[in-house]
Scaffold this active site. Structure first.
Site, PDB file in Angstrom:
ATOM      1  NE  ARG A 234      -4.012  -1.827   0.703  1.00 56.71           N
ATOM      2  CZ  ARG A 234      -5.337  -1.772   1.063  1.00 56.71           C
ATOM      3  NH1 ARG A 234      -5.452  -0.629   1.558  1.00 56.71           N
ATOM      4  NH2 ARG A 234      -5.964  -2.969   1.438  1.00 56.71           N
TER       5      ARG A 234
ATOM      6  NE  ARG B 153      -6.834   4.637   2.936  1.00 56.86           N
ATOM      7  CZ  ARG B 153      -7.540   3.731   3.890  1.00 56.86           C
ATOM      8  NH1 ARG B 153      -8.800   4.180   4.323  1.00 56.86           N
ATOM      9  NH2 ARG B 153      -7.141   2.447   4.078  1.00 56.86           N
TER      10      ARG B 153
ATOM     11  NE  ARG C 127      -9.688   7.583  -3.162  1.00 56.51           N
ATOM     12  CZ  ARG C 127     -11.099   7.756  -3.088  1.00 56.51           C
ATOM     13  NH1 ARG C 127     -11.560   8.542  -3.750  1.00 56.51           N
ATOM     14  NH2 ARG C 127     -11.710   7.377  -2.171  1.00 56.51           N
TER      15      ARG C 127
ATOM     16  CG  ASP D 244      -9.034  -2.596  -3.828  1.00 51.98           C
ATOM     17  OD1 ASP D 244      -8.270  -1.947  -2.982  1.00 51.98           O
ATOM     18  OD2 ASP D 244      -9.678  -3.619  -3.553  1.00 51.98           O
TER      19      ASP D 244
ATOM     20  CE1 TYR E  35     -12.760  -6.748   1.847  1.00 50.69           C
ATOM     21  CE2 TYR E  35     -11.229  -8.626   1.506  1.00 50.69           C
ATOM     22  CZ  TYR E  35     -11.555  -7.345   2.089  1.00 50.69           C
ATOM     23  OH  TYR E  35     -10.274  -6.746   2.896  1.00 50.69           O
TER      24      TYR E  35
HETATM   25  O1  1CP Z   1       0.361   0.834  -3.187  1.00 50.32           O
HETATM   26  C1  1CP Z   1      -0.080  -0.370  -3.476  1.00 50.32           C
HETATM   27  O2  1CP Z   1       0.004  -1.087  -2.684  1.00 50.32           O
HETATM   28  C2  1CP Z   1      -1.156  -0.704  -4.608  1.00 50.32           C
HETATM   29  C3  1CP Z   1      -2.539  -0.603  -4.265  1.00 50.32           C
HETATM   30  C4  1CP Z   1      -3.393  -1.265  -3.412  1.00 50.32           C
HETATM   31  C5  1CP Z   1      -3.267  -2.759  -3.083  1.00 50.32           C
HETATM   32  C6  1CP Z   1      -2.165  -3.751  -3.593  1.00 50.32           C
HETATM   33  C7  1CP Z   1      -4.650  -0.727  -3.128  1.00 50.32           C
HETATM   34  C8  1CP Z   1      -5.227   0.350  -2.986  1.00 50.32           C
HETATM   35  N1  1CP Z   1      -5.540  -1.944  -2.536  1.00 50.32           N
HETATM   36  C9  1CP Z   1      -4.408  -3.074  -2.570  1.00 50.32           C
HETATM   37  C10 1CP Z   1      -4.929  -4.543  -2.096  1.00 50.32           C
HETATM   38  C11 1CP Z   1      -6.054  -4.959  -1.577  1.00 50.32           C
HETATM   39  N2  1CP Z   1      -7.192  -4.023  -1.146  1.00 50.32           N
HETATM   40  C12 1CP Z   1      -6.042  -5.934  -0.411  1.00 50.32           C
HETATM   41  C13 1CP Z   1      -4.723  -6.789  -0.212  1.00 50.32           C
HETATM   42  C14 1CP Z   1      -3.946  -6.216   0.651  1.00 50.32           C
HETATM   43  C15 1CP Z   1      -4.053  -5.873   2.216  1.00 50.32           C
HETATM   44  O3  1CP Z   1      -4.467  -7.052   2.877  1.00 50.32           O
HETATM   45  O4  1CP Z   1      -4.049  -4.735   2.727  1.00 50.32           O
HETATM   46  C16 1CP Z   1      -7.221  -5.849   0.242  1.00 50.32           C
HETATM   47  C17 1CP Z   1      -7.744  -6.789   1.527  1.00 50.32           C
HETATM   48  C18 1CP Z   1      -7.949  -4.956  -0.252  1.00 50.32           C
HETATM   49  C19 1CP Z   1      -9.476  -4.298   0.190  1.00 50.32           C
HETATM   50  C20 1CP Z   1      -9.384  -3.137   0.496  1.00 50.32           C
HETATM   51  N3  1CP Z   1      -9.454  -1.975  -0.331  1.00 50.32           N
HETATM   52  C21 1CP Z   1      -9.261  -2.718   1.800  1.00 50.32           C
HETATM   53  C22 1CP Z   1      -9.508  -3.292   3.058  1.00 50.32           C
HETATM   54  C23 1CP Z   1     -10.911  -3.263   3.766  1.00 50.32           C
HETATM   55  C24 1CP Z   1     -10.895  -4.381   4.853  1.00 50.32           C
HETATM   56  O5  1CP Z   1     -10.718  -3.749   5.778  1.00 50.32           O
HETATM   57  O6  1CP Z   1     -11.114  -5.682   4.770  1.00 50.32           O
HETATM   58  C25 1CP Z   1      -9.779  -0.970   1.628  1.00 50.32           C
HETATM   59  C26 1CP Z   1      -9.404  -0.043   2.820  1.00 50.32           C
HETATM   60  C27 1CP Z   1      -9.357  -0.887   0.142  1.00 50.32           C
HETATM   61  C28 1CP Z   1      -9.458   0.447  -0.391  1.00 50.32           C
HETATM   62  C29 1CP Z   1      -8.213   0.869  -0.751  1.00 50.32           C
HETATM   63  N4  1CP Z   1      -7.565   0.160  -1.806  1.00 50.32           N
HETATM   64  C30 1CP Z   1      -6.079   0.811  -1.859  1.00 50.32           C
HETATM   65  C31 1CP Z   1      -6.212   1.990  -1.520  1.00 50.32           C
HETATM   66  C32 1CP Z   1      -5.223   3.201  -1.419  1.00 50.32           C
HETATM   67  C33 1CP Z   1      -7.483   2.152  -0.507  1.00 50.32           C
HETATM   68  C34 1CP Z   1      -7.939   3.158   0.179  1.00 50.32           C
HETATM   69  C35 1CP Z   1      -9.331   3.468  -0.082  1.00 50.32           C
HETATM   70  C36 1CP Z   1      -9.289   5.265  -0.680  1.00 50.32           C
HETATM   71  O7  1CP Z   1      -8.396   5.589  -1.324  1.00 50.32           O
HETATM   72  O8  1CP Z   1     -10.591   5.608  -0.417  1.00 50.32           O
END
Ligand code: 1CP
Length: 379
Positions: free
Chosen positions: A56, A60, A69, A105, A182
């Site tokens: 990540r 954020r 964003r 994502d 999910y």
């Molecule tokens: O920079 C990077 O790593 C690339 C971007 C990336 C990746 C690899 C994002 C952007 N998401 C992911 C993978 C991802 N998404 C995973 C696997 C990694 C992990 O376990 O953290 C998972 C479980 C998700 C699902 C997801 N998407 C969540 C988790 C929710 C939960 O609590 O179960 C969330 C909060 C997101 C949103 C998201 N994805 C990425 C970002 C930057 C964000 C934040 C949202 C936003 O900007 O509003």
């Protein structure tokens, strides 16, 4: 010299001189890779310095990400290659990282399979019409799913050019069990209890579901490699909800199929196989089993001891991880010491430094600077 001999000479010249990192979608040339420490670490080769990147890393905690964003919805960023590339580039402008990861994502696959996925501020992903009963699996639309994900390939290809060979580009996917979770829960869940109930109550339909996702994932990863991804990571983030027995039944066979089928397909098409990382969060109980699946790199969460992990996986697997993301909130001196200690435990060979899970939104920018510098200076 006969024409045949000349042709043979040309073939040998091409085989020797066209590097794998220059072959992309439609076999277009990409800029030559300058810092290949990540790929060398993944293959067990000697590195100039321990490579470091952060799960990540585009996200954020970066004010410039927050600004972007405000202007664009999350999935618009994913779907617009220029925006996805801009966000992928943001952490590289600030930090001396050894890898980039394409901005996207894991939930783009459920979307491509026909489910609505919304990103709610402060909540995360929401799927308003989840898969509730086995009958709902009929709503999924695997035919054409790959073409609905072509924007990820476009972003990858564009990013390879924008990177100008600075560092390798990682592609990624969610693993079958994590995506199934999910899709049944309708979003994130503290317990994954509905998805786990499926495994018990509908074992045959669960297998169907996981196999359908596995097929979509193999297609998706193949497309990412063709588009120019130089390494791939499979996120089994919800492994933490399964017991060891459950992980071996509902995670491992599908993770193995992903690796085996991808290698098989790429090999048959004479496309170079890229290194692959498996990150199964919370599955430290099954490191030995994970190391037998064919992945080059095993990602560790912070609950796993580096030396124990090395003993379990043996010398021929690269380890990635595993600083507690919470340590990024410590003062710089403490963070520096913890990072140095971690790198010393893993060593310079077959190691990629990272956090044990994604960086969290309030992390101070300076902590990233401290982490990256401490990794590079440790050995
Ligand atoms: O920079 C990077 O790593 C690339 C971007 C990336 C990746 C690899 C994002 C952007 N998401 C992911 C993978 C991802 N998404 C995973 C696997 C990694 C992990 O376990 O953290 C998972 C479980 C998700 C699902 C997801 N998407 C969540 C988790 C929710 C939960 O609590 O179960 C969330 C909060 C997101 C949103 C998201 N994805 C990425 C970002 C930057 C964000 C934040 C949202 C936003 O900007 O509003």
């Amino acid at each position: 010299m006969s024409v045949g001999l000349r042709l043979l000479g040309l073939c040998i010249f091409l085989l020797k001189n066209v590097k794998t990192d220059q072959i992309g979608f439609e076999f277009q040339p990409f800029p030559v890779l300058k810092n290949d420490n990540l790929l060398r670490a993944a293959r067990g080769e000697v590195v100039d310095r321990v490579p470091v990147w952060v799960m990540r890393q585009a996200g954020r905690y970066l004010p410039e990400f927050q600004e972007l964003r405000k202007l664009h919805d999350f999935f618009t960023v994913c779907r617009t290659p220029e925006l996805a590339c801009e966000v992928t580039m943001q952490p590289l402008r600030r930090f001396d990282l050894d890898a980039s990861i394409i901005f996207s994502d894991i939930l783009v696959i459920p979307q491509a399979l026909g489910l609505t996925v919304e990103m709610h501020a402060g909540v995360g992903p929401v799927l308003p019409q989840p898969i509730v009963v086995p009958e709902d699996l009929k709503r999924l639309t695997p035919d054409g799913a790959l073409s609905r994900l072509s924007y990820v390939g476009d972003a990858i290809t564009m990013m390879r050019h924008k990177l100008e060979g600075r560092v390798p580009l990682i592609g990624f996917t969610g693993a079958p069990w994590t995506l199934m979770g999910y899709m049944i829960e309708g979003g994130g869940s503290k317990t994954m209890s509905k998805a786990k109930a499926w495994l018990n109550e509908h074992p045959e339909d669960s297998k169907l579901f996981l196999n359908l996702l596995t097929d979509a994932i193999v297609d998706y990863l193949e497309m990412q490699v063709k588009a120019g991804a130089q390494m791939l990571q499979v996120f089994e983030s919800s492994a933490e909800h399964l017991s060891k027995e459950q992980f071996l039944e509902w995670g491992v066979p599908y993770l193995k199929r992903i690796r085996d089928e991808l290698v098989d397909r790429l090999t048959k098409k004479a496309i170079p196989v890229v290194p692959m990382t498996l990150f199964a969060k919370g599955a430290g109980h099954s490191l030995k089993e994970q190391s037998e699946l064919g992945y080059d790199v095993i990602g560790l969460d912070w609950t796993v001891d580096p030396l124990e992990a090395r003993n379990l996986v043996g010398p021929n697997i690269t380890l990635q991880g595993n600083l507690d993301p919470q340590d990024m909130y410590r003062d710089p001196e403490e963070l520096r010491n913890l990072t140095t200690e971690m790198v010393h435990k893993f060593g310079k060979s077959r190691y990629i430094a990272n956090l044990g899970h994604g960086i969290t939104p309030q992390t101070p920018i300076t902590s990233m600077e401290v982490l990256v510098e401490a990794v590079h200076k440790a050995l």
